[in-house]
Every structure is written in C-alpha cells, then in structure tokens.
Design a protein around this motif. Structure first.
Motif, PDB file in Angstrom:
ATOM      1  N   SER A  55      77.217  12.217  58.696  1.00  0.00           N
ATOM      2  CA  SER A  55      76.646  12.912  59.847  1.00  0.00           C
ATOM      3  C   SER A  55      77.433  14.115  60.342  1.00  0.00           C
ATOM      4  O   SER A  55      77.006  14.792  61.268  1.00  0.00           O
ATOM      5  CB  SER A  55      76.489  11.920  60.999  1.00  0.00           C
ATOM      6  N   GLU A  58      75.485  17.484  60.289  1.00  0.00           N
ATOM      7  CA  GLU A  58      74.458  17.599  61.326  1.00  0.00           C
ATOM      8  C   GLU A  58      75.075  17.932  62.678  1.00  0.00           C
ATOM      9  O   GLU A  58      74.511  18.701  63.450  1.00  0.00           O
ATOM     10  CB  GLU A  58      73.663  16.308  61.422  1.00  0.00           C
ATOM     11  N   THR A  63      71.901  21.737  57.964  1.00  0.00           N
ATOM     12  CA  THR A  63      70.817  20.848  57.553  1.00  0.00           C
ATOM     13  C   THR A  63      71.187  20.040  56.313  1.00  0.00           C
ATOM     14  O   THR A  63      70.609  18.993  56.073  1.00  0.00           O
ATOM     15  CB  THR A  63      69.535  21.647  57.260  1.00  0.00           C
TER      16      THR A  63
END
Length: 92
Positions: A55, A58, A63
């Motif tokens: 993660s 992000e 993206t």
C-alpha cells in the motif's frame, strides 16, 4: 545459518540445509556452557504484511507499485535514516 549469543554479540555458524547440518550446528552451540541459541524467524509477508509492497505506492498517490519504484531515489533512504540527510532533502 545458526546463531548463538556471545559476549561480543551474535555469532553466526553456517549450516547446510540438510537436517544433519542443522543438528550439527545446534549441537556445537549447545556444547558451549553459558550460551543459549537464538531463534530468528522471518514473519514478513507471512504473519505480517509489508506495507512497502502492498500500500505504500497508493499512500503517495501512485496507481501502480512500479511507478512508485521509478520515482523514488534508490540511494536516499540510508543517508536519511543515518541522519546525514534532512527531511526536506529526502522528500525533494
């Protein structure tokens, strides 16, 4: 690898991947009075999720993970962690 604790820190002993090698390594460590073996377990990506690969991209507005890897400076983290680089320099 087998590890044992010594007054100067951890001592590493190489052991082959066969069971016999591990037993030989553990026997050598246990034969030294006053020293206890240390078990190191790598739980990253098994019991604990590594946020860098899942993660982190992000969080910084990318993206895809590959775009994040291309944008970051590969040699900036260590100087930043050692205090040789300011936070402003690191983020720029």
């Amino acid at each position: 690898m087998c590890f044992s604790h010594s007054p100067g820190g951890l001592r590493r002993k190489a052991a082959n991947t066969l069971s016999r090698g591990r037993v030989r390594c553990m026997t050598a460590m246990n034969s030294t009075p006053g020293r206890q073996p240390i078990l190191l377990v790598d739980v990253m990506d098994t019991l604990v999720v590594d946020p860098f690969t899942v993660s982190m991209y992000e969080h910084f507005g990318f993206t895809e993970h590959k775009d994040f890897l291309m944008a970051k400076a590969p040699d900036a983290w260590i100087p930043f962690e050692l205090g040789n680089m300011s936070e402003d320099t690191f983020w720029n």
